[in-house]
Design a protein around this motif. Structure first.
Motif, short mmCIF file in Angstrom:
data_model
loop_
_atom_site.label_atom_id
_atom_site.label_comp_id
_atom_site.label_asym_id
_atom_site.label_seq_id
_atom_site.Cartn_x
_atom_site.Cartn_y
_atom_site.Cartn_z
N MET A 240 0.85 -1.19 0.00
CA MET A 240 0.00 0.00 0.00
C MET A 240 0.89 1.25 0.00
SD MET A 240 -2.89 1.06 2.84
CE MET A 240 -4.35 0.25 2.22
N ASN A 241 0.48 2.27 -0.75
CA ASN A 241 1.18 3.56 -0.69
C ASN A 241 0.81 4.25 0.62
OD1 ASN A 241 2.39 3.72 -3.42
ND2 ASN A 241 0.25 3.59 -4.08
N LEU A 242 1.81 4.69 1.37
CA LEU A 242 1.57 5.36 2.66
C LEU A 242 2.17 6.75 2.56
CD1 LEU A 242 2.44 2.26 4.84
CD2 LEU A 242 0.16 3.17 4.36
N ILE A 243 1.30 7.76 2.41
CA ILE A 243 1.75 9.10 2.00
C ILE A 243 1.46 10.11 3.11
CG2 ILE A 243 1.55 10.82 0.16
CD1 ILE A 243 -0.07 8.57 -1.42
N PRO A 244 2.49 10.80 3.65
CA PRO A 244 2.23 11.86 4.63
C PRO A 244 1.38 12.96 3.99
CG PRO A 244 4.55 11.26 4.62
CD PRO A 244 3.93 10.58 3.43
N ALA A 245 0.34 13.40 4.72
CA ALA A 245 -0.58 14.40 4.17
C ALA A 245 -1.13 15.27 5.29
CB ALA A 245 -1.73 13.70 3.44
N SER A 252 -18.92 19.84 3.75
CA SER A 252 -19.38 18.50 4.11
C SER A 252 -18.28 17.45 3.94
CB SER A 252 -20.56 18.12 3.23
OG SER A 252 -20.12 18.13 1.88
N GLY A 253 -17.12 17.87 3.46
CA GLY A 253 -16.07 16.88 3.19
C GLY A 253 -14.76 17.20 3.88
N THR A 254 -13.73 16.48 3.46
CA THR A 254 -12.40 16.64 4.05
C THR A 254 -11.42 16.92 2.91
OG1 THR A 254 -12.99 14.99 5.70
CG2 THR A 254 -10.65 15.50 5.48
N GLU A 255 -10.64 17.98 3.04
CA GLU A 255 -9.60 18.24 2.04
C GLU A 255 -8.30 17.61 2.50
OE1 GLU A 255 -10.83 22.32 -0.31
OE2 GLU A 255 -9.15 22.39 1.08
N VAL A 256 -7.63 16.97 1.54
CA VAL A 256 -6.35 16.30 1.84
C VAL A 256 -5.28 16.95 0.98
CG1 VAL A 256 -5.14 14.10 1.90
CG2 VAL A 256 -7.62 14.14 2.21
N GLU A 257 -4.26 17.51 1.63
CA GLU A 257 -3.19 18.18 0.89
C GLU A 257 -1.92 17.34 0.94
OE1 GLU A 257 -0.57 22.10 1.59
OE2 GLU A 257 -2.72 22.50 1.44
N ILE A 258 -1.35 17.09 -0.25
CA ILE A 258 -0.13 16.27 -0.35
C ILE A 258 0.91 17.06 -1.12
CG2 ILE A 258 0.85 14.08 -1.20
CD1 ILE A 258 -2.05 12.98 -1.20
N SER A 259 2.14 17.15 -0.58
CA SER A 259 3.17 17.92 -1.28
C SER A 259 3.71 17.11 -2.46
CB SER A 259 4.30 18.28 -0.32
OG SER A 259 4.96 17.10 0.09
N ARG A 260 4.10 17.82 -3.52
CA ARG A 260 4.72 17.17 -4.68
C ARG A 260 6.22 17.37 -4.62
NH1 ARG A 260 0.43 18.55 -9.46
NH2 ARG A 260 0.80 20.66 -8.77
N PRO A 277 -7.00 14.20 12.60
CA PRO A 277 -6.03 15.22 12.99
C PRO A 277 -5.47 15.91 11.74
CG PRO A 277 -5.06 13.02 13.16
CD PRO A 277 -6.50 12.83 12.81
N GLU A 278 -4.74 17.00 11.93
CA GLU A 278 -4.20 17.71 10.77
C GLU A 278 -3.20 16.85 10.01
OE1 GLU A 278 -1.81 21.76 9.44
OE2 GLU A 278 -1.92 21.26 11.57
N ASP A 279 -2.29 16.20 10.77
CA ASP A 279 -1.28 15.35 10.12
C ASP A 279 -1.75 13.90 10.09
OD1 ASP A 279 0.94 17.13 9.48
OD2 ASP A 279 1.00 17.48 11.65
N VAL A 280 -1.74 13.31 8.91
CA VAL A 280 -2.14 11.90 8.77
C VAL A 280 -1.18 11.22 7.79
CG1 VAL A 280 -4.61 12.33 9.16
CG2 VAL A 280 -3.72 12.34 6.81
N ILE A 281 -1.24 9.90 7.81
CA ILE A 281 -0.64 9.11 6.72
C ILE A 281 -1.81 8.58 5.91
CG2 ILE A 281 0.79 7.12 6.11
CD1 ILE A 281 2.50 8.94 7.69
#
Length: 365
Positions: A240-245, A252-260, A277-281
């Motif tokens: 599985m890809n495990l990406i810090p975000a 009504s939703g959740t925004e997920v920001e991932i750095s390039r 929480p703010e920081d997730v994998i």
């Protein structure tokens, strides 16, 4: 239905060293239980405890509703198939298979009948007069299985039985064991470090790490809803890809920001409102990241990614991109136009996403 194998609060120590810690597992008759984990996680020790070859330090273990915690191996109604096959080199295949029955005083006619049944099941009739030294690895494996099958035990125990075979033969023997399980309806407990073997054979999987059960579930549960980062990373190939975000609530939703890789970021919208929480994998399987246009649905979000590497693999092509400082693998179709060094629109299926806590590694959704 009462469990055929019931392990409660099992601990196993060698001196001051705890090898198995508070193991609780129960399986029904006809289950195929696979114990999986990296080398040294305690899976073979647990199998030996079930077999009675290792005494347990505390806890209880019952087989077929009877307490077997302190019962000797020969009285547990089990049959074991070892990695080394453990065949008698001076005896013919037929004698290897019937030897246990002979020792237990089973009459000759019954021995002969069971030998015939098992030889035909395993397709080894033509080998019965040979000695183990004249057999290939796969044939020896079948003889070792035949010796276990004539016992007709309550439990079959397999300790990494395929690890000495080459890749092609492993796949064949895996199908063989699966067929055997389906035809016999027998209850099997199987140790392997190979997670593909675990996924293909099991009706129930126990994932172990450091003597502690990480997760128990069906192959689908463990693959789709891993309990923590260890299980997510260990089960599945490619992993599985495990990406810090970073996450934030948005309507009504959740925004997920991932750095390039170039310092910019992609923002994906998960339509579910989640208490994160703010920081997730963020965990996504390679097959849940596709080429844009090949995956539809309300949870599919697109983003432009720089492709760093393209790996053709027959029916699939794997592409690697850097996201969140990690190498992220997507499984695309064979005819993809992806080129290393070029941008490509990728579709992320957030309906399949797993979120984990970076500190503890525990699943959050």
């Amino acid at each position: 239905m009462a469990p055929i194998l019931d392990i409660k609060n099992l601990y196993k120590n060698y001196g001051a060293v705890e090898i198995l810690k508070d193991i609780n597992v129960a399986i029904e008759p006809g289950d195929f239980l696979v114990l999986v984990g990296p080398s040294g996680c305690g899976k073979s020790t647990l199998l030996n405890c079930i077999a009675g070859l290792e005494p347990i330090t505390s806890g209880t273990l019952s087989i077929g509703g009877q307490d077997m915690t302190h019962v000797s191996p020969k009285d547990r109604d089990i049959a074991m198939v070892f990695q080394s096959y453990a065949l008698y080199p001076t005896m013919s295949v037929a004698k290897n298979i019937t030897f246990g029955m002979k020792v237990r005083g089973v009459d000759a006619a019954t021995q002969e009948r069971k030998l015939k049944e098992v030889a035909s099941q395993l397709q080894i009739e033509q080998l019965l007069h040979r000695r183990p030294g004249q057999l290939s690895g796969g044939q020896r494996q079948r003889v070792a299985m035949g010796r276990a099958l004539v016992r007709d035990p309550k439990l079959f125990l397999f300790d990494e039985p395929l690890s000495n075979l080459d890749a092609k033969l492993r796949v064949e023997m895996r199908s063989e064991i699966k067929k055997l399980h389906q035809n016999l309806g027998a209850t099997m407990v199987y140790v392997t470090h190979d997670q593909i073997e675990a996924m293909t054979l099991a009706t129930k999987i126990v994932v172990l790490k450091g003597g502690v059960v990480q997760q128990i579930g069906t192959p689908a549960e463990i693959y789709n809803n891993p309990a923590n980062l260890f299980v997510a990373d260990f089960m599945g190939s490619p992993a599985m890809n495990l990406i810090p975000a970073k996450t934030r609530q948005n309507g009504s939703g959740t925004e997920v920001e991932i750095s390039r890789g170039d310092g910019s970021a992609i923002v994906l919208k998960d339509s579910h409102s989640r208490d994160l929480p703010e920081d997730v994998i963020l965990g996504l399987r390679p097959e849940d990241i596709a080429e844009a246009g090949f995956r539809a649905g309300q949870d599919v979000q697109q983003a432009q990614c720089m492709i760093e590497m393209v790996e053709p693999a027959g029916a699939d092509t794997f592409v690697v991109s850097e996201l969140g400082g990690k190498q992220v693998t997507a499984r695309l179709h064979a005819e993809t136009s992806a080129r290393a060094g070029a941008m490509l629109d990728l579709a992320f299926d957030l309906g399949k996403v797993s979120y984990f806590a970076p500190g503890t590694g525990e699943r959050l959704n």
